[in-house]
Design a protein around this motif. Structure first.
Motif, PDB file in Angstrom:
ATOM      1  N   VAL A 161     -31.654  42.147  53.026  1.00 56.93           N
ATOM      2  CA  VAL A 161     -32.347  41.573  54.186  1.00 56.93           C
ATOM      3  C   VAL A 161     -33.653  40.992  53.483  1.00 56.93           C
ATOM      4  O   VAL A 161     -34.542  41.818  52.968  1.00 56.93           O
ATOM      5  N   ALA A 162     -33.905  39.709  53.934  1.00 55.42           N
ATOM      6  CA  ALA A 162     -35.018  39.140  53.354  1.00 55.42           C
ATOM      7  C   ALA A 162     -36.128  39.283  54.320  1.00 55.42           C
ATOM      8  O   ALA A 162     -36.174  39.325  55.305  1.00 55.42           O
ATOM      9  N   GLY A 163     -37.351  39.073  53.627  1.00 54.60           N
ATOM     10  CA  GLY A 163     -38.724  39.191  54.539  1.00 54.60           C
ATOM     11  C   GLY A 163     -39.981  38.694  53.930  1.00 54.60           C
ATOM     12  O   GLY A 163     -40.362  39.261  53.130  1.00 54.60           O
ATOM     13  N   GLY A 164     -40.145  37.341  53.815  1.00 59.32           N
ATOM     14  CA  GLY A 164     -41.406  36.744  53.498  1.00 59.32           C
ATOM     15  C   GLY A 164     -41.179  36.129  51.872  1.00 59.32           C
ATOM     16  O   GLY A 164     -40.244  36.021  51.295  1.00 59.32           O
ATOM     17  N   GLU A 165     -42.341  35.452  51.615  1.00 60.32           N
ATOM     18  CA  GLU A 165     -42.321  34.864  50.240  1.00 60.32           C
ATOM     19  C   GLU A 165     -43.809  34.666  49.904  1.00 60.32           C
ATOM     20  O   GLU A 165     -44.788  34.861  50.475  1.00 60.32           O
ATOM     21  N   GLU A 166     -43.894  34.079  48.611  1.00 58.69           N
ATOM     22  CA  GLU A 166     -45.195  33.769  48.040  1.00 58.69           C
ATOM     23  C   GLU A 166     -45.210  32.686  47.128  1.00 58.69           C
ATOM     24  O   GLU A 166     -44.212  32.399  46.606  1.00 58.69           O
ATOM     25  N   ARG A 167     -46.428  32.250  46.656  1.00 58.23           N
ATOM     26  CA  ARG A 167     -46.354  31.001  45.837  1.00 58.23           C
ATOM     27  C   ARG A 167     -46.844  31.396  44.441  1.00 58.23           C
ATOM     28  O   ARG A 167     -47.555  32.430  44.154  1.00 58.23           O
ATOM     29  N   TYR A 168     -46.428  30.886  43.651  1.00 57.39           N
ATOM     30  CA  TYR A 168     -46.783  30.908  42.056  1.00 57.39           C
ATOM     31  C   TYR A 168     -47.691  30.017  41.555  1.00 57.39           C
ATOM     32  O   TYR A 168     -47.667  28.760  41.857  1.00 57.39           O
ATOM     33  N   TYR A 169     -48.510  30.204  40.737  1.00 60.88           N
ATOM     34  CA  TYR A 169     -49.416  29.500  40.006  1.00 60.88           C
ATOM     35  C   TYR A 169     -49.668  29.591  38.635  1.00 60.88           C
ATOM     36  O   TYR A 169     -49.626  30.875  38.000  1.00 60.88           O
ATOM     37  N   VAL A 170     -49.908  28.624  37.994  1.00 63.07           N
ATOM     38  CA  VAL A 170     -50.211  28.566  36.521  1.00 63.07           C
ATOM     39  C   VAL A 170     -51.943  28.790  36.551  1.00 63.07           C
ATOM     40  O   VAL A 170     -52.691  28.273  37.166  1.00 63.07           O
ATOM     41  N   VAL A 171     -52.035  30.146  35.861  1.00 64.63           N
ATOM     42  CA  VAL A 171     -53.745  30.546  35.664  1.00 64.63           C
ATOM     43  C   VAL A 171     -54.137  29.881  34.518  1.00 64.63           C
ATOM     44  O   VAL A 171     -53.692  30.296  33.286  1.00 64.63           O
ATOM     45  N   ILE A 172     -55.439  29.335  34.524  1.00 70.13           N
ATOM     46  CA  ILE A 172     -55.927  28.518  33.602  1.00 70.13           C
ATOM     47  C   ILE A 172     -57.551  29.090  33.529  1.00 70.13           C
ATOM     48  O   ILE A 172     -58.305  28.760  34.350  1.00 70.13           O
ATOM     49  N   SER A 173     -57.814  29.545  32.322  1.00 70.33           N
ATOM     50  CA  SER A 173     -59.103  29.995  32.242  1.00 70.33           C
ATOM     51  C   SER A 173     -60.145  28.975  31.763  1.00 70.33           C
ATOM     52  O   SER A 173     -59.624  28.045  31.103  1.00 70.33           O
TER      53      SER A 173
END
Length: 307
Positions: A161-173
């Motif tokens: 059962v699926a439920g929700g999602e989220e975004r990925y980012y490249v983290v640059i310092s």
């Protein structure tokens, strides 16, 4: 004294203080009692467990073996208690959940408080392992359900059962030559993704769900990874990237819990890397409590976002 956890604590304090009188005071016991206790243990074992000849005190090789023995006894005692709960508390429903630790820190607080409030006779047991281990244990009947992300690679016999999602980012310092001062979330086309990903990388270890997706991203872009460090925890990897060890790819739910510091976040196109959360269980009849948990999962509308 036969309590392994208490014995460990006594040894920890004694090693820290390197003095029986100060250790006894911190432990709220008498110095003669502590001295006699260590003496009885050493007499029973037939060898010294603490090197008292130098400061700070240290465990002898035999003492280290004994300390590890106490850890094992304590762990096995806890596991025995877990396994017996179904018999010692027959009125209580137990749900054994497998989940990756970094994922659990975000998802579980979103799901469990409401569920436990509505199901007061349920007790949750958490088993925090890598995805493949959680799936194996679920298939073997050691878990009741497994919560994870990207369900496409799961065994086809499982109910999902699926439920929700989220975004990925490249983290640059700021340590990166691609860092842009005065900005936080960049436009996805503001930098050349292929160029950025050729920078030194800090990644979660192979076996984690996010690493599996990162590997797929690099294969799709036909890039070689320049890995300078790996961690079993995506939280650790993200924090290291934020502080300039290298760049990383991390999720919104992880990044938004970090301390505020100057960084850039380059959003990844969802077609390149996307996350769908799921709860999975074995096919067939399920307990009422497990059915309730599964029904709640998609209703929480899990959407991890930044900004």
């Amino acid at each position: 004294m036969n309590n392994p956890e208490e014995l460990q604590h006594f040894l920890d304090v004694l090693l820290k203080e390197s003095n029986f009188t100060r250790a006894a005071k911190e432990l709220y016991i008498s110095q003669p009692y502590l001295t006699q206790l260590i003496g009885r243990i050493e007499k029973k074992l037939g060898t010294k467990i603490i090197n008292r000849d130098e400061r700070p005190y240290t465990l002898t090789p035999a003492g280290l073996i004994y300390y590890q023995y106490l850890e094992n006894v304590s762990y096995n005692k806890q596991q025995l208690g877990r396994k017996l709960e179904a018999y010692t508390h027959p009125d209580q429903q137990i749900i054994k959940i497998g989940i990756l630790e970094s994922l659990g820190t975000y998802l579980l607080p979103e799901i469990l408080p409401q569920f436990l409030q509505e199901n007061p006779n349920v007790k949750i047991q958490l088993f925090e392992n890598f995805p493949r281990e959680n799936e194996r244990r679920l298939l073997n009947g050691e878990l009741d359900c497994y919560i994870g992300q990207t369900p496409e690679a799961l065994d086809s016999s499982l109910d999902v059962v699926a439920g929700g999602e989220e975004r990925y980012y490249v983290v640059i310092s700021p340590a990166s030559p691609y860092y842009q001062a005065g900005k936080f979330i960049l436009n996805s086309d503001e930098l050349d993704l292929k160029e950025v990903l050729q920078e030194p990388l800090v990644l979660s270890s192979p076996g984690s769900a996010i690493r599996h997706q990162v590997n797929g991203l690099f294969q799709r872009l036909r890039l070689e990874k320049n890995i300078v460090m790996e961690s079993n925890s995506i939280i650790t990897a993200t924090n290291l990237a934020i502080h300039g060890v290298g760049i990383t790819i991390s999720s919104a739910s992880i990044i938004r819990r970090m301390e505020q510091t100057p960084i850039n976040l380059l959003p990844l196109d969802r077609k390149l890397m996307d996350v769908v959360f799921f709860i999975t269980s074995k096919s067939g009849e399920k307990s009422p409590a497990l059915e309730n948990l599964i029904s709640i999962f998609p209703k929480t509308h899990l959407q991890a976002k930044i900004g």
